[in-house]
Design a protein around this motif. Sequence first.
Motif, short mmCIF file in Angstrom:
data_model
loop_
_atom_site.label_atom_id
_atom_site.label_comp_id
_atom_site.label_asym_id
_atom_site.label_seq_id
_atom_site.Cartn_x
_atom_site.Cartn_y
_atom_site.Cartn_z
N PHE A 225 -10.38 -59.06 -16.87
CA PHE A 225 -9.47 -58.87 -15.74
C PHE A 225 -10.06 -57.87 -14.76
CE2 PHE A 225 -5.62 -58.49 -13.38
CZ PHE A 225 -4.89 -59.63 -13.67
N TYR A 226 -10.07 -58.21 -13.48
CA TYR A 226 -10.65 -57.29 -12.49
C TYR A 226 -9.93 -55.96 -12.53
CZ TYR A 226 -6.80 -57.61 -9.07
OH TYR A 226 -5.59 -57.50 -8.44
N ARG A 227 -10.66 -54.93 -12.18
CA ARG A 227 -10.04 -53.60 -12.14
C ARG A 227 -10.29 -52.98 -10.77
NH1 ARG A 227 -12.02 -47.90 -14.76
NH2 ARG A 227 -10.59 -46.67 -13.49
N ILE A 228 -9.24 -52.58 -10.11
CA ILE A 228 -9.36 -51.88 -8.83
C ILE A 228 -8.42 -50.69 -8.84
CG2 ILE A 228 -8.83 -52.01 -6.36
CD1 ILE A 228 -11.28 -53.52 -6.83
N ASP A 229 -8.96 -49.51 -8.63
CA ASP A 229 -8.10 -48.35 -8.41
C ASP A 229 -8.93 -47.21 -7.85
OD1 ASP A 229 -9.22 -46.84 -10.71
OD2 ASP A 229 -8.27 -48.44 -11.86
N THR A 230 -8.24 -46.16 -7.47
CA THR A 230 -8.90 -45.00 -6.86
C THR A 230 -9.21 -43.94 -7.91
OG1 THR A 230 -6.76 -43.99 -6.45
CG2 THR A 230 -7.66 -45.36 -4.69
N ALA A 231 -8.97 -44.24 -9.18
CA ALA A 231 -9.12 -43.23 -10.23
C ALA A 231 -10.57 -43.09 -10.66
CB ALA A 231 -8.25 -43.59 -11.43
N THR A 314 4.71 -43.93 -7.35
CA THR A 314 3.61 -42.96 -7.44
C THR A 314 3.05 -42.99 -8.85
OG1 THR A 314 4.76 -41.56 -5.85
CG2 THR A 314 2.97 -40.54 -7.07
N SER A 315 1.73 -42.94 -8.93
CA SER A 315 1.09 -42.90 -10.24
C SER A 315 0.83 -41.45 -10.62
CB SER A 315 -0.22 -43.67 -10.22
OG SER A 315 -1.20 -42.93 -9.52
N GLN A 316 0.51 -41.26 -11.88
CA GLN A 316 0.28 -39.91 -12.38
C GLN A 316 -0.85 -39.23 -11.62
OE1 GLN A 316 -2.40 -38.92 -14.83
NE2 GLN A 316 -1.33 -37.62 -16.31
N GLU A 348 -7.28 -48.66 -18.61
CA GLU A 348 -7.69 -48.82 -17.21
C GLU A 348 -6.78 -49.77 -16.44
OE1 GLU A 348 -10.45 -51.37 -19.73
OE2 GLU A 348 -9.39 -49.49 -19.89
N HIS A 349 -5.86 -50.43 -17.13
CA HIS A 349 -4.89 -51.28 -16.42
C HIS A 349 -3.50 -50.64 -16.40
CE1 HIS A 349 -7.63 -54.53 -15.55
NE2 HIS A 349 -8.04 -54.52 -16.80
N GLY A 350 -3.45 -49.31 -16.67
CA GLY A 350 -2.21 -48.60 -16.39
C GLY A 350 -1.45 -48.00 -17.54
N VAL A 353 2.50 -47.41 -18.63
CA VAL A 353 3.45 -48.23 -17.87
C VAL A 353 2.93 -48.46 -16.45
CG1 VAL A 353 5.84 -48.43 -17.07
CG2 VAL A 353 5.35 -47.16 -19.17
N ARG A 354 3.05 -49.69 -15.98
CA ARG A 354 2.67 -50.03 -14.61
C ARG A 354 3.70 -50.97 -14.00
NH1 ARG A 354 -2.43 -53.80 -14.04
NH2 ARG A 354 -1.92 -53.38 -11.85
N MET A 355 3.55 -51.22 -12.71
CA MET A 355 4.38 -52.21 -12.05
C MET A 355 3.59 -53.50 -11.84
SD MET A 355 6.17 -49.84 -9.13
CE MET A 355 6.61 -51.26 -8.13
N SER A 365 2.16 -52.89 -4.57
CA SER A 365 3.14 -53.24 -5.60
C SER A 365 2.78 -52.91 -7.04
CB SER A 365 3.42 -54.75 -5.55
OG SER A 365 2.27 -55.47 -5.98
N ALA A 366 1.46 -52.89 -7.36
CA ALA A 366 1.11 -52.96 -8.79
C ALA A 366 0.72 -51.60 -9.36
CB ALA A 366 -0.03 -53.96 -8.99
N THR A 367 1.44 -50.56 -8.98
CA THR A 367 1.08 -49.19 -9.37
C THR A 367 0.90 -49.03 -10.88
OG1 THR A 367 2.22 -48.37 -7.43
CG2 THR A 367 1.76 -46.76 -9.17
N LYS A 368 -0.32 -48.60 -11.24
CA LYS A 368 -0.63 -48.34 -12.65
C LYS A 368 -0.29 -46.88 -12.95
CE LYS A 368 -5.00 -49.96 -11.87
NZ LYS A 368 -6.34 -50.52 -12.21
N TRP A 369 -0.13 -46.56 -14.21
CA TRP A 369 0.20 -45.18 -14.64
C TRP A 369 1.39 -44.66 -13.83
CZ3 TRP A 369 -4.90 -45.91 -12.40
CH2 TRP A 369 -5.83 -46.40 -13.31
#
Length: 505
Positions: A225-231, A314-316, A348-350, A353-355, A365-369
């Motif tokens: 599964f692709y992973r995209i985030d700013t973390a 908001t994520s952690q 890495e997918h949250g 808990v994620r949305m 929409s898909a906020t992880k952590w």
Amino acid sequence: MTNADRPGRGAAAWAGVAAALLGVGAGELAAALFAPASRPLAVVGAAVIDLAPTWAKDLAIAWFGTADKVALLVLIGLAVAGIAALAGIAQRARPPWGAAVLAGLGLVGAVAATTRANAGLLSPVPSAIAAVVAAVAVRLLLRPRAGAAAPGLTRRGFLVASVAAAVVGAAAAGFSTVRQATVRSIQAIRDAVTLPNAARTATIPPTAELGVPGLASVVTPNADFYRIDTALVVPEIDPAQWRLRIHGLVEQEIVLGWDELLALPMRESAITLACVSNYVGGDLVGNAVWLGHPIRELLARARPRAGADMVLSTSQDGFTAGTPLEALTDDRDALLAIGMNGEPLPLEHGFPVRMVVPGLYGYVSATKWVVDLEVTRFDRARAYWTGRGWSERGPIKLQSRIDVPRQGDVAAGPLRVAGVAWHPHTGVAAVQVQVDDGPWREADLARAISDDTWVQWTVTVDARPGEHTIRCRAVSADGEVQTAATAPPAPDGATGRHAVRVSAR
Ligand SMILES: Nc1nc2c(c(=O)[nH]1)N[C@H]1C(S)=C(S)[C@@H](COP(=O)(O)O)O[C@H]1N2
Ligand SMILES: [Mo]
């Protein structure tokens, strides 16, 4: 230079070891802060494992069993210490050779780091830092005390400085190791989570999967599964510490803990997630079966006030997304998700808990952590990407992709073409395929899991010898035909039709 002040060979060897310790400590610290996969000793170890012949691996496992990796790290540590001691002696006799050897050791680590499968731009940096710190340290420790122009260290100064270097280096390495251990323990906590049963399960019709080799599977495995985030570093959240606060324009504030969430009715839903940054034909899109509690029900308990039209999640680690309130309160399966394809969310997918919201790009929409939901208004709050020029609303656009054949040579004659098409929360009614300027031909659609997921399609075309361009376009369940007009991802998602050039012979 007085003989009394010049370190002996033993002291010089110790200076080399102390400098190396300081360097490794600095590199470990750097790794812990921004490149956890690039710990200097560990990357060398990993490269050794890759390079080692099978018999050596078998021998290591036979000798050390499951402690083989620890044994390898100890061995590398000893080797580094041995080389560093020699470097100290060399530095005393013929500066700057010792410093050069230590710098070279660090370079080995930097090169090893770039060979790792998950290597990124920052991967060689921790080892490079180790190289510079160790080389500078050994020079400073063993600087000759000749003349007043370059005052070196006194005997006492040498002792204090070398011990300090060793202690600071060891402490930094220790800190990094403890930090890595927490990551491991969150991973272990995650692995040990038993997901609650779903009150409503998702069914994947067998006919949803065409099973064409090379075609993306209808349910994307977590590992693919692709992973995209700013973390830069994946947030580590102990579920026991996790809290979700729902507040803002609500009648009733809610704070939810992990155990409370797990006690709520869960539903399973297959939902296709897409990234707004995906180019036409790109792979920043995937489909998973998510397990979660409907956000709609939590919001019903919180009772949004009149005038609210957005939920800022908001994520952690501080990422934010602004989701239209309507998408979280209508009857779609907008989930506060804890499970992905039958497992707890991968870190890495949250995790924990994620949305996940059907029909909307991930950035809105898909906020992880996720740790905070503020009910607010679009004219009052900005989210991470909407503050950087991306569109405030982010419905996923109608798209289709050719997976088979790939660009390149194909056998002339009947040619199987297959791909996926998606318009989450609307659904796909048809996919058509065109060879060069020929007529658009209807592809066969696999059975869609639901309107919220992508659908596989396939068609066999005739490939005459020569160069051809194969194009696809989807038709949405509401009659929209995928546009030929090309647009880049910014600000609200790419458009255009995927084309694959093949050479039939
Ligand atoms: N905390 C956090 N959540 C985030 C993001 C992020 O940067 N940080 N990126 C979003 C974007 S842009 C996308 S496309 C999806 C990707 O989810 P995935 O990595 O699980 O595929 O996560 C979304 N959730
Ligand atoms: Mo995204």
